[in-house]
Design an enzyme around this catalytic site. Structure first.
Site, PDB file in Angstrom:
ATOM      1  N   LYS A 118       0.823  -1.219   0.000  1.00 22.07           N
ATOM      2  CA  LYS A 118       0.000   0.000   0.000  1.00 22.07           C
ATOM      3  C   LYS A 118       0.850   1.258   0.000  1.00 22.07           C
ATOM      4  CE  LYS A 118      -4.496  -1.146   1.990  1.00 22.07           C
ATOM      5  NZ  LYS A 118      -5.488  -0.628   2.952  1.00 22.07           N
ATOM      6  N   LYS A 201      -8.422 -11.360  -8.344  1.00 22.59           N
ATOM      7  CA  LYS A 201      -9.452 -11.322  -7.316  1.00 22.59           C
ATOM      8  C   LYS A 201     -10.564 -10.335  -7.717  1.00 22.59           C
ATOM      9  CE  LYS A 201      -9.471 -11.195  -2.314  1.00 22.59           C
ATOM     10  NZ  LYS A 201      -8.798 -10.974  -1.060  1.00 22.59           N
ATOM     11  N   LYS A 204     -13.444  -4.204  -5.839  1.00 18.91           N
ATOM     12  CA  LYS A 204     -14.237  -2.984  -5.996  1.00 18.91           C
ATOM     13  C   LYS A 204     -13.490  -1.941  -6.800  1.00 18.91           C
ATOM     14  CE  LYS A 204     -12.420  -0.986  -1.818  1.00 18.91           C
ATOM     15  NZ  LYS A 204     -12.568  -0.800  -0.392  1.00 18.91           N
TER      16      LYS A 204
END
Ligand code: TRP
Length: 338
Positions: A118, A201, A204
């Site tokens: 991240k 995967k 969103k």
């Protein structure tokens, strides 16, 4: 003296928007199962303090927190049976997290792969909160003395860190106070992949909305996306091994299995030799049967958010009845006056 801990489940989801079928099958549905028949006390949390470790628009955060709460309830989390609340409304999480910031070592935190992913290359510009994220997560779990934590595979390392923090705290202060929590990791079958690319995967953040089923999708959207889902030209095989090298076929079989509370073997047995032209309409029917009532209930709940806010206030109150005495005891152990 060995303390015994009551079997208690804790888990959390970030209210950062866009609940997908992956959140439902991989997390919320399992949370409902554990609420109903695991023999556990269950505590479920919207982790808004984790969400703000990266920028969140305040209006969106408020909306997403309520929508996540609606998603939990519409899926079957009963705010009477489970403690359902929003993290920032139980301040003990942050208070314990500070203590854990002083227990966890820089070296442990730097090894976290989620931090590395991240923060990216520019770690100098990442928030301090993002670096401390796993210590707050440990606090979420341990402020309830939770014994079991259902999470996705990607959170395994954070749970190991939670165990390390609990063990170091117990050792540093020569107590047996925090439990060494057991991870309950989802099986591969509940890992939901993109409808456009079976090797990724379901997410969103994928630019294509056709790649995912959202928990807010209505019957028409569900039908359309499943009809358009990528497949291959072969019929369904007669055994699981036949799904090897066919990630899209495997994904649709897994979704069918999870939605019907069955398993991939049984689905293969039922559909072996059939083309996707037969299988997909059945999957559409199943998805609409199971998911449309959830999205309907979510939009109903979102029409009057005062109801949701009341549920969250009550959940926070119940959370604090467990968290406050555990924090008080922690302060005593550490040598804080109170
Ligand atoms: N980090 C988790 C995730 O992104 C969310 C989370 C925060 C969590 N605190 C938790 C999960 C405590 C389980 C237990 O999925």
């Amino acid at each position: 003296m060995t303390q015994t801990f009551i079997p208690r489940v804790f888990s959390g989801i970030q209210p950062s928007g866009g609940l997908t079928l992956g959140n439902y099958l991989g997390a919320i549905k399992r949370f409902v199962d554990m609420q109903e028949n695991g023999g556990f006390e269950t505590v479920y949390c919207m982790v808004d303090l984790h969400a703000i470790t990266v920028w969140q628009n305040p209006e969106d955060l408020r909306r997403n927190t309520r929508e996540l709460c609606a998603g939990f309830i519409a899926s079957g989390i009963d705010p009477e049976k489970s403690i359902l609340f929003n993290q920032s409304q139980v301040p003990e999480h942050v208070q314990l997290a500070w203590i854990f910031n002083c227990v966890a070592r820089m070296g442990w935190m730097k090894r976290m792969t989620q931090w590395k992913d991240k923060a990216g290359k520019n770690t100098e510009n990442a928030s301090l909160g993002l670096f401390g994220y796993p210590a707050l997560m440990a606090a979420d779990i341990l402020i309830y003395h939770a014994t079991h934590v259902p999470v996705g595979d990607d959170q395994k390392q954070h749970l190991e860190l939670t165990r390390d923090i609990a063990a170091k705290f117990n050792n540093d202060f020569d107590v047996d106070f925090f439990p060494i929590t057991e991870p309950v990791i989802e099986g591969a079958a509940t890992r939901v992949m993109s409808l456009r690319d079976g090797s990724k995967k379901m997410s969103k953040s994928d630019p294509s909305d056709l790649s995912r089923l959202n928990m807010t999708d209505d019957a028409d959207a569900l039908a359309k996306k499943i009809r358009k889902a990528k497949t291959d030209a072969e019929p369904l095989p007669d055994s699981i091994e036949g799904l090897e090298g066919r990630p899209e076929a495997r994904n649709l079989v897994n979704i069918y299995a999870a939605l019907s509370d069955s398993n991939a073997e049984a689905v293969i047995t039922e559909f072996s030799g059939h083309q996707f032209g037969t299988f997909k309409p059945r999957l559409v029917d199943l998805a609409i049967e199971k998911l449309a009532p959830i999205s309907n209930e979510m939009s109903r709940l979102m029409q009057d958010t005062s109801e949701i806010d009341k549920i969250l206030a009550r959940g926070a109150e119940r959370g604090r009845t467990i968290a406050a005495p555990i924090l008080a005891k922690t302060y005593d152990i550490v040598g804080m006056l109170r």
